[in-house]
Design a protein around this motif. Structure first.
Motif, short mmCIF file in Angstrom:
data_model
loop_
_atom_site.label_atom_id
_atom_site.label_comp_id
_atom_site.label_asym_id
_atom_site.label_seq_id
_atom_site.Cartn_x
_atom_site.Cartn_y
_atom_site.Cartn_z
N LYS A 9 82.30 53.51 40.99
CA LYS A 9 82.53 53.29 39.56
C LYS A 9 81.22 53.03 38.83
N ASP A 10 80.31 52.29 39.47
CA ASP A 10 79.04 52.00 38.82
C ASP A 10 78.18 53.25 38.67
N ASP A 11 78.31 54.20 39.60
CA ASP A 11 77.49 55.41 39.54
C ASP A 11 77.74 56.21 38.27
N THR A 12 78.97 56.22 37.81
CA THR A 12 79.35 57.08 36.68
C THR A 12 79.86 56.27 35.49
N GLU A 13 79.42 55.03 35.39
CA GLU A 13 79.92 54.15 34.36
C GLU A 13 79.69 54.69 32.96
N ILE A 14 78.56 55.36 32.74
CA ILE A 14 78.25 55.87 31.40
C ILE A 14 78.36 57.39 31.34
N LEU A 15 79.11 57.97 32.27
CA LEU A 15 79.31 59.42 32.26
C LEU A 15 80.53 59.77 31.41
N GLY A 16 80.32 60.64 30.43
CA GLY A 16 81.43 61.08 29.59
C GLY A 16 82.03 62.38 30.10
N GLN A 17 82.71 63.08 29.22
CA GLN A 17 83.32 64.35 29.57
C GLN A 17 82.38 65.49 29.19
N ASN A 18 82.39 66.54 29.99
CA ASN A 18 81.62 67.73 29.64
C ASN A 18 82.11 68.26 28.30
N GLY A 48 76.93 66.14 33.12
CA GLY A 48 76.41 64.99 33.86
C GLY A 48 75.25 65.38 34.76
N SER A 49 74.24 64.51 34.83
CA SER A 49 73.08 64.76 35.68
C SER A 49 72.63 63.46 36.33
N LYS A 50 72.08 63.58 37.51
CA LYS A 50 71.59 62.41 38.21
C LYS A 50 70.34 61.86 37.53
N VAL A 51 70.30 60.55 37.38
CA VAL A 51 69.14 59.88 36.82
C VAL A 51 68.06 59.79 37.92
N PRO A 52 66.81 60.13 37.60
CA PRO A 52 65.77 60.05 38.64
C PRO A 52 65.70 58.65 39.25
#
Length: 535
Positions: free
Chosen positions: A410-419, A436-440
């Motif tokens: 849940k924490d990994d995608t907490e601020i991920l919205g919808q495409n 969505g993209s991985k943060v460095p």
């Protein structure tokens, strides 16, 4: 629309409008011409000999849009040397007075450089006829003037009549054109009439207007102007969908969560109180602009881009549109109250000059619609428009469903919205894809990022202003970008029940100027577990 800087080839196109056109190469003309025929990349689309008769030449639309667009067409080499412009208005003017008005409008609002040689050629064909719309003598004088222009300018009896006048005068002008025979085209020539929105104020009045117009002109000679359809980004919706296999397979209920179509304005009435009160945001914008955008987004692929094929697909979509069962929760309306806009204190709608204190006209409208067909069943389309909102922006956002399985915490995608895929119609024309993209870093944190395509950065030639494209289409007789009467009537069938419901609800809800609308609009989305996009 934003104005990309003109490139050197566009300046060369001004030469084409003069007698030295023959010295320009075909490649130079095509390079200079953003309105070239997409069916023939070798040659530009150039109007033939004709007269454009403009009713309402002293209005804001004529001065800010129409007259500059005519000059820009001439400057791009797209008008014939004998092109003539006739103004008709209630002014005690001579020809030179109208030429001066046109000159001033061009100098202030034209998008191409001012060139004396182009202006000289254009001004030689500018004429003026004074009179009232109810004055038979004035229209008789107009008919005589057009015959003289045919003889002196070689325009061949080809006339386009542009009605840039209040809607109540549409039938009056059309009947005068019929009485004088100006609506009747002799063999080998054409007559066309151009009608600005609104096309009526409900289904009944739209039908009556059409009957009056059809008594004088055949349907093929009636051009209903919706300037949004002339915008490059609106036309690009079709290119985006049907030329790219990347998107069309997922353009359906299996992948799309919902669609948001927004036209937000940061201005108030801008001197239009006499027109706007009693019309409101829904009639002014949703019935035409936004429902046309919905039709382009949702329609099936046409067999071709000719007028009949496009209309057929758009009509299918509009016929399938369904209103929410509960209009109280599936719609929202409001009116702007006093507040702050651009750092300035502004008054509310009821305090605007010319607005009655008991007016129930809305300045904000939002609707939830669904489309009852196989492609879109269960996908809501949210439409909203308003004045005195946070900023000026028009966009179409296709928001996709979330991935069915996310192998993240849940924490990994907490601020991920919808495409989302967003078509920006104005002011910064382009397309944005949000994903969505991985943060460095060492952690698997995923957040939203965007890829942007901007017209001004990707193409070396400037986009034509919408009225340039549409005026040229009228003179050429190319109707794909003009709504058919059936589309107009289907749009009113969608909106009329909403207007009838709102008429029983008293005053619209207030929202402070500079915000994004009334609380009821947010509540409408919240009931579905969604929110409006931040603009």
């Amino acid at each position: 629309m934003s104005e990309a800087p003109l490139e050197a080839p566009v300046e060369e196109a001004a030469v084409v409008a003069s007698s030295v056109a023959a010295t320009a190469t075909t490649e130079e003309v095509v390079a200079a011409n953003p309105l070239r025929d997409p069916r023939d990349k070798r040659l530009p689309r150039v109007a033939g000999p004709c007269v454009l008769v403009l009713f309402g030449v002293t209005g804001d639309l004529a001065k800010r849009k129409l007259l500059p667009a005519i000059y820009d067409l001439g400057n791009r080499g797209l008008l014939p040397p004998g092109f003539s412009l006739v103004g008709f208005a209630r002014r005690d003017w001579q020809h030179q007075d109208f030429r001066q008005l046109t000159h001033d409008a061009v100098k202030e609002h034209a998008r191409t450089p001012f060139r004396e040689e182009v202006w000289k050629q254009l001004s030689e064909g500018i004429h003026f006829v004074p009179g009232e719309f109810t004055d038979d003598g004035a229209f008789d004088a107009l008919a005589m003037a057009l015959k003289e222009i045919d003889q002196t300018r070689g325009t061949g009896g080809n006339y386009a009549f542009y009605l840039s006048v209040p809607p109540k005068f549409f039938p009056v002008v059309v009947q005068q054109l019929k009485r004088t025979g100006l609506a009747d085209a002799p063999d080998g020539s054409w007559r066309r009439v151009v009608i600005e929105k609104p096309f009526g104020h409900d289904l009944k009045s739209a039908h009556e207007l059409n009957e009056t117009t059809n008594e004088a002109f055949p349907e093929s000679s009636i051009f209903r102007i919706d300037h949004y359809l002339g915008k490059e980004t609106v036309q690009n919706i079709m290119a985006l969908r049907f030329a790219n296999n990347l998107y069309e397979p997922i353009w359906n209920r299996s992948y799309v969560d919902h669609v948001q179509i927004t036209m937000a304005e940061d201005i108030g009435l801008a001197g239009r109180a006499g027109y706007y009160d009693g019309i409101g945001a829904a009639r002014d914008v949703i019935q035409n602009h936004l429902l046309q955008l919905l039709a382009l987004v949702a329609m099936e692929d046409p067999t071709s881009f000719d007028a009949n094929s496009l209309r057929r697909e758009k009509e299918k979509v509009l016929k399938a549109v369904r209103l929410p069962a509960d209009l109280a929760t599936g719609t929202a309306r409001g009116k702007y109250a006093a507040g702050w806009q651009g750092g300035e204190k502004v008054v509310g709608y009821l305090e605007e000059e010319g607005i009655p204190a008991d007016s129930t006209t809305e300045t904000y409208a939002a609707l939830k619609l669904e489309i009852a067909n196989r492609r879109w069943a269960g996908v809501p389309f949210y439409l909203r428009t308003g004045k005195r909102l946070g900023r000026r922006v028009t966009e179409v956002a296709v928001v996709f469903q979330r991935a069915p399985h996310l192998p993240f915490s849940k924490d990994d995608t907490e601020i991920l919205g919808q495409n989302a895929l967003v078509v920006r119609v104005q002011p910064d024309e382009g397309i944005t894809v949000r994903f969505g993209s991985k943060v460095p870093g060492t952690a698997m944190e995923v957040r939203d990022v965007s890829m942007d395509f901007a017209y001004g950065e990707s193409f070396m030639e400037s986009s034509p202003e919408a009225y340039e494209r549409l005026l040229l289409d009228v003179m050429i007789g190319d109707p794909p970008l003009f709504p058919h009467q059936r589309e107009v009537e289907l749009s009113w069938k969608i909106l009329d029940p909403v207007e009838e419901f709102w008429a029983t609800q008293g005053q619209p809800e207030d929202y402070p100027s500079g915000t994004w609308g009334p609380p009821s609009a947010d509540a409408m989305m919240a009931r579905d577990g969604r929110t409006w996009r931040r603009l």
